[in-house]
Design a protein around this motif. Structure first.
Motif, PDB file in Angstrom:
ATOM      1  N   GLY A   1      -0.478  -0.480  -9.465  1.00 54.73           N
ATOM      2  CA  GLY A   1      -1.576  -1.355  -9.062  1.00 54.73           C
ATOM      3  C   GLY A   1      -2.934  -0.752  -9.339  1.00 54.73           C
ATOM      4  N   PHE A   2      -3.594  -0.302  -8.274  1.00 55.50           N
ATOM      5  CA  PHE A   2      -4.910   0.309  -8.407  1.00 55.50           C
ATOM      6  C   PHE A   2      -5.070   1.352  -7.315  1.00 55.50           C
ATOM      7  CE2 PHE A   2      -5.432  -2.901  -5.230  1.00 55.50           C
ATOM      8  CZ  PHE A   2      -6.461  -2.479  -4.392  1.00 55.50           C
ATOM      9  N   GLY A   3      -6.061   2.234  -7.476  1.00 57.56           N
ATOM     10  CA  GLY A   3      -6.299   3.291  -6.506  1.00 57.56           C
ATOM     11  C   GLY A   3      -7.637   3.129  -5.821  1.00 57.56           C
ATOM     12  N   ALA A   4      -7.840   3.916  -4.768  1.00 55.33           N
ATOM     13  CA  ALA A   4      -9.093   3.875  -4.019  1.00 55.33           C
ATOM     14  C   ALA A   4      -9.647   5.287  -3.901  1.00 55.33           C
ATOM     15  CB  ALA A   4      -8.866   3.286  -2.637  1.00 55.33           C
ATOM     16  N   VAL A   5     -10.950   5.416  -4.083  1.00 58.22           N
ATOM     17  CA  VAL A   5     -11.614   6.715  -3.954  1.00 58.22           C
ATOM     18  C   VAL A   5     -12.863   6.543  -3.084  1.00 58.22           C
ATOM     19  CG1 VAL A   5     -10.795   7.546  -6.191  1.00 58.22           C
ATOM     20  CG2 VAL A   5     -12.976   6.341  -6.057  1.00 58.22           C
ATOM     21  N   ALA A   6     -13.358   7.651  -2.547  1.00 53.92           N
ATOM     22  CA  ALA A   6     -14.597   7.608  -1.774  1.00 53.92           C
ATOM     23  C   ALA A   6     -15.696   6.978  -2.624  1.00 53.92           C
ATOM     24  CB  ALA A   6     -14.999   9.016  -1.348  1.00 53.92           C
ATOM     25  N   SER A   7     -16.469   6.102  -2.024  1.00 53.64           N
ATOM     26  CA  SER A   7     -17.480   5.346  -2.776  1.00 53.64           C
ATOM     27  C   SER A   7     -18.442   6.246  -3.530  1.00 53.64           C
ATOM     28  CB  SER A   7     -18.267   4.439  -1.821  1.00 53.64           C
ATOM     29  OG  SER A   7     -17.399   3.504  -1.203  1.00 53.64           O
TER      30      SER A   7
ATOM     31  N   ILE B   1       0.880  -1.166   0.000  1.00 55.86           N
ATOM     32  CA  ILE B   1       0.000   0.000   0.000  1.00 55.86           C
ATOM     33  C   ILE B   1       0.920   1.219   0.000  1.00 55.86           C
ATOM     34  CG2 ILE B   1      -1.751   1.294   1.252  1.00 55.86           C
ATOM     35  CD1 ILE B   1      -2.719  -1.328   2.448  1.00 55.86           C
ATOM     36  N   ILE B   2       0.892   1.975  -1.080  1.00 57.67           N
ATOM     37  CA  ILE B   2       1.789   3.115  -1.264  1.00 57.67           C
ATOM     38  C   ILE B   2       0.961   4.388  -1.147  1.00 57.67           C
ATOM     39  CG2 ILE B   2       3.523   4.148  -2.773  1.00 57.67           C
ATOM     40  CD1 ILE B   2       3.645   1.399  -4.224  1.00 57.67           C
TER      41      ILE B   2
ATOM     42  N   GLY C   1      -7.135  -6.997 -18.844  1.00 55.39           N
ATOM     43  CA  GLY C   1      -6.216  -8.129 -18.906  1.00 55.39           C
ATOM     44  C   GLY C   1      -5.009  -7.995 -18.013  1.00 55.39           C
ATOM     45  N   ARG C   2      -5.123  -7.226 -16.935  1.00 50.05           N
ATOM     46  CA  ARG C   2      -3.999  -7.016 -16.031  1.00 50.05           C
ATOM     47  C   ARG C   2      -4.393  -7.403 -14.610  1.00 50.05           C
ATOM     48  NH1 ARG C   2      -1.719  -2.918 -12.854  1.00 50.05           N
ATOM     49  NH2 ARG C   2      -3.563  -1.603 -13.131  1.00 50.05           N
ATOM     50  N   LYS C   3      -3.432  -7.942 -13.873  1.00 49.15           N
ATOM     51  CA  LYS C   3      -3.670  -8.342 -12.486  1.00 49.15           C
ATOM     52  C   LYS C   3      -2.867  -7.441 -11.554  1.00 49.15           C
ATOM     53  CE  LYS C   3      -3.337 -12.239  -9.275  1.00 49.15           C
ATOM     54  NZ  LYS C   3      -2.895 -13.648  -9.096  1.00 49.15           N
ATOM     55  N   PRO C   4      -3.531  -6.470 -10.920  1.00 45.82           N
ATOM     56  CA  PRO C   4      -2.800  -5.581 -10.003  1.00 45.82           C
ATOM     57  C   PRO C   4      -2.564  -6.264  -8.664  1.00 45.82           C
ATOM     58  CG  PRO C   4      -5.100  -5.023  -9.968  1.00 45.82           C
ATOM     59  CD  PRO C   4      -4.960  -6.145 -10.975  1.00 45.82           C
ATOM     60  N   GLY C   5      -1.596  -5.750  -7.921  1.00 40.52           N
ATOM     61  CA  GLY C   5      -1.365  -6.347  -6.610  1.00 40.52           C
ATOM     62  C   GLY C   5      -1.014  -5.319  -5.555  1.00 40.52           C
ATOM     63  N   ASN C   6      -0.902  -4.049  -5.980  1.00 35.97           N
ATOM     64  CA  ASN C   6      -0.519  -2.987  -5.050  1.00 35.97           C
ATOM     65  C   ASN C   6      -1.569  -1.877  -5.067  1.00 35.97           C
ATOM     66  OD1 ASN C   6       2.209  -4.201  -4.602  1.00 35.97           O
ATOM     67  ND2 ASN C   6       2.483  -3.643  -6.749  1.00 35.97           N
ATOM     68  N   LEU C   7      -1.696  -1.213  -3.940  1.00 36.24           N
ATOM     69  CA  LEU C   7      -2.673  -0.138  -3.800  1.00 36.24           C
ATOM     70  C   LEU C   7      -1.954   1.193  -3.644  1.00 36.24           C
ATOM     71  CD1 LEU C   7      -5.504   1.103  -3.109  1.00 36.24           C
ATOM     72  CD2 LEU C   7      -5.076   0.412  -0.733  1.00 36.24           C
ATOM     73  N   TYR C   8      -2.308   2.166  -4.470  1.00 35.75           N
ATOM     74  CA  TYR C   8      -1.815   3.519  -4.259  1.00 35.75           C
ATOM     75  C   TYR C   8      -2.993   4.353  -3.756  1.00 35.75           C
ATOM     76  CZ  TYR C   8      -3.977   5.007  -8.693  1.00 35.75           C
ATOM     77  OH  TYR C   8      -4.869   5.283  -9.696  1.00 35.75           O
ATOM     78  N   ILE C   9      -2.753   5.207  -2.775  1.00 41.75           N
ATOM     79  CA  ILE C   9      -3.859   5.899  -2.129  1.00 41.75           C
ATOM     80  C   ILE C   9      -3.381   7.218  -1.521  1.00 41.75           C
ATOM     81  CG2 ILE C   9      -3.487   4.776   0.103  1.00 41.75           C
ATOM     82  CD1 ILE C   9      -6.545   4.567   0.379  1.00 41.75           C
ATOM     83  N   LEU C  10      -4.285   8.185  -1.461  1.00 38.79           N
ATOM     84  CA  LEU C  10      -4.026   9.429  -0.746  1.00 38.79           C
ATOM     85  C   LEU C  10      -4.550   9.244   0.674  1.00 38.79           C
ATOM     86  CD1 LEU C  10      -5.111  12.106  -3.376  1.00 38.79           C
ATOM     87  CD2 LEU C  10      -2.835  11.182  -2.961  1.00 38.79           C
TER      88      LEU C  10
END
Length: 214
Positions: A137-143, A108-109, A183-192
């Protein structure tokens, strides 16, 4: 992204203004709907209000898969915001070497600050794509963002999902819909880290994390 400096600055400021204006779409549409109802009555305004909200609903559902090239546009904003990172190139390489897919360890970065209008989200995505591309990887935002017209599409293009426990757990296990469909498999999370609460409670040189009510 390489561009002549005057062009880069013009494009940068234009995209910043447009991005910021996207957050006014829903409140502006709600205000317009109220004015129409007041002026034309409930029945008379339906011919205008219903199509307006139908279009907004359609716009809020656009976008299903990530668009890797789109991440690079945040680089245009580096100079405008004097964007920098407290990690050296060597530290970034070392960090990337410890993360999936170079190892079996997911990371988690995080970056701070968040900002009321999360311009940093685009900057952070651009930075991760540029300097840690192989572990992007992928990011997270407020739902709630995933229901906002245009903003949702931009977030999906940046490989973002709702910041719920279930979505984050699935993403760290390699199941993230925007990336999976590409077609990609992420494994890490980038987040503020943090959010608007931290914006109003933190001060220069003193960062505060708000747990109450979360």
């Amino acid at each position: 992204l390489w561009m002549p400096r005057p062009v880069r600055l013009c494009v940068g400021w234009l995209t910043i203004v447009l991005f910021t204006m996207c957050f006014y779409i829903l409140p502006g549409s709600l205000l317009l709907s109220c004015v129409l109802v007041f002026q034309l009555g409930v029945l008379g305004s339906l011919w205008y209000v219903l199509p307006l909200w139908a279009v907004l609903f359609a716009l809020s559902r656009l976008g299903r898969r990530e668009r890797p090239f789109f991440r690079k546009f945040g680089q245009i904003w580096y100079e405008i915001f004097d964007f920098s990172c407290n990690l050296s190139t060597e530290q970034l390489v070392s960090l990337a070497n410890q993360a999936y897919p170079n190892t079996n360890q997911s990371m988690i970065i995080a970056m701070h600050p968040h900002g009321i209008i999360p311009i940093h989200a685009w900057l952070w995505a651009a930075f991760c794509d540029q300097y840690m591309h192989n572990v992007y990887g992928f990011g997270a935002v407020a739902s709630v963002v995933m229901y906002m017209p245009i903003i949702r599409t931009l977030c999906v293009w940046l490989t973002c999902v709702p910041a719920s426990y279930a979505h984050l757990k699935r993403g760290l296990e390699g199941d993230c819909p925007p990336a999976t469909l590409a077609g990609r498999k992420p494994g890490n999370l980038y987040i503020l880290a943090g959010g608007i609460a931290e914006v109003f409670t933190s001060t220069p040189g003193r960062d505060i994390i708000v747990y109450r009510g979360r």
